[in-house]
Write an enzyme that holds these catalytic residues in place. Structure first.
Site: not given
Length: 313
Positions: A167, A271
């Protein structure tokens, strides 16, 4: 050179949490907290920070650290029955003192190996046996590499499935000055519209409102162009077919306790992920997912980038 700092240093970070600092001879560095196995800093050879961490980030378990590179495992977002983004990002990882061998060409990197195994408590909420090995490596030129290897260590013959994402929060000059290349014309799931499927238009992606999209079957290389800093991030990935693009914008930023009201202007999450098709491992099988982050100077001509140079270079 007596004061030279070691290439790999174990020390205490914020609130006394254990961290590892990686340093390359030319000046680049990275910091990894054992809490979450989370990279919280990546600096180039000029000492400029490349990752965004909120000024309001809470470095205190059980809260996940807001920024850097949180690891979403064994579940991305709300794609399952576990807590948001799974539990790997709020567990304390261990240093892996006996990692399996890596390809020889990675020997010149400065790196740390971490490992996460399920606790008895974890087993209650996700009853699967696994070993999650993470190598965080800094190349001589300052590129940052994360390699995840997840193995099903079950002895009961049961497979398991998971979704996954790095992330990554990139630090940017201004969200209105940034564009993402490499995701044009692809299908995506829009998390703001109940994961409905759409097709992206043919232009590079720019930002003028909240975005939360999962792009599917994405290329191995994505570029994030920061016009103001004349800098382009290049994200290369392997084993991770999807790519999430997220910025909370002003309204959601105000609703996040660990996020400054105006900080959305200075961050963008892109991500590398495996979400649409969960990874399934039979006992003894291993999955590997890798991302490499680098930066290149951008060259401009009347505000236009040399469009394909970065993605094809």
């Amino acid at each position: 050179m007596a004061s030279a700092k070691p290439p790999v240093e174990h020390c205490k970070g914020i609130n006394g949490l254990d961290k590892v600092v990686l340093r390359e001879a030319r000046g680049s560095s990275a910091e990894v907290y054992l809490y979450g196995g989370q990279v919280t800093s990546w600096k180039n050879i000029h000492g400029e920070e490349m990752l965004f961490v909120s000024s309001k980030a809470i470095f205190k378990p059980p809260k996940a650290i807001r920024g850097g590179i949180p690891i979403c495992f064994p579940q991305f977002g709300s794609h399952g029955t576990l807590e948001e983004h799974g539990f790997a990002r709020n567990r304390v990882w261990s240093i892996d003192t006996n990692p399996p061998p890596f390809p020889a060409n990675s020997a010149s990197n400065t790196f740390i190996d971490l490992i996460l195994k399920p606790s008895d408590e974890d087993f209650k909420i996700w009853p699967h046996s696994y070993e999650f090995r993470l190598r965080v490596a800094l190349a001589p030129g300052g590129d940052l590499m994360l390699t995840s290897r997840i193995r099903n260590t079950s002895t009961d013959g049961k497979p398991f499935s998971f979704t996954f994402a790095y992330h990554t929060y990139f630090s940017i000059s201004d969200i209105s000055e940034v564009r993402v290349e490499g995701l044009e014309t692809l299908d995506y799931l829009d998390n703001l519209k109940e994961k409905e499927r759409f097709t992206e238009q043919g232009d590079a992606i720019t930002f003028e409102s909240e975005v939360d999209k999962i792009y599917l079957s994405t290329p191995t290389k994505i570029a994030i162009l920061d016009h103001e800093k004349k800098r382009t991030f290049v994200l290369r990935k392997d084993g991770l077919p999807d790519a999430v693009v997220w910025n909370p914008w002003d309204r959601k930023a105000k609703a996040l306790a660990d996020f400054g009201d105006d900080e959305y202007k200075h961050m963008l999450c892109v991500e590398a992920a495996a979400i649409e098709k969960p990874i399934t491992l039979k006992p003894g099988e291993e999955w590997k997912g890798r991302q490499e982050l680098s930066t290149v100077p951008s060259s401009y001509c009347s505000g236009q980038l040399d469009p394909q140079k970065v993605l094809q270079g």
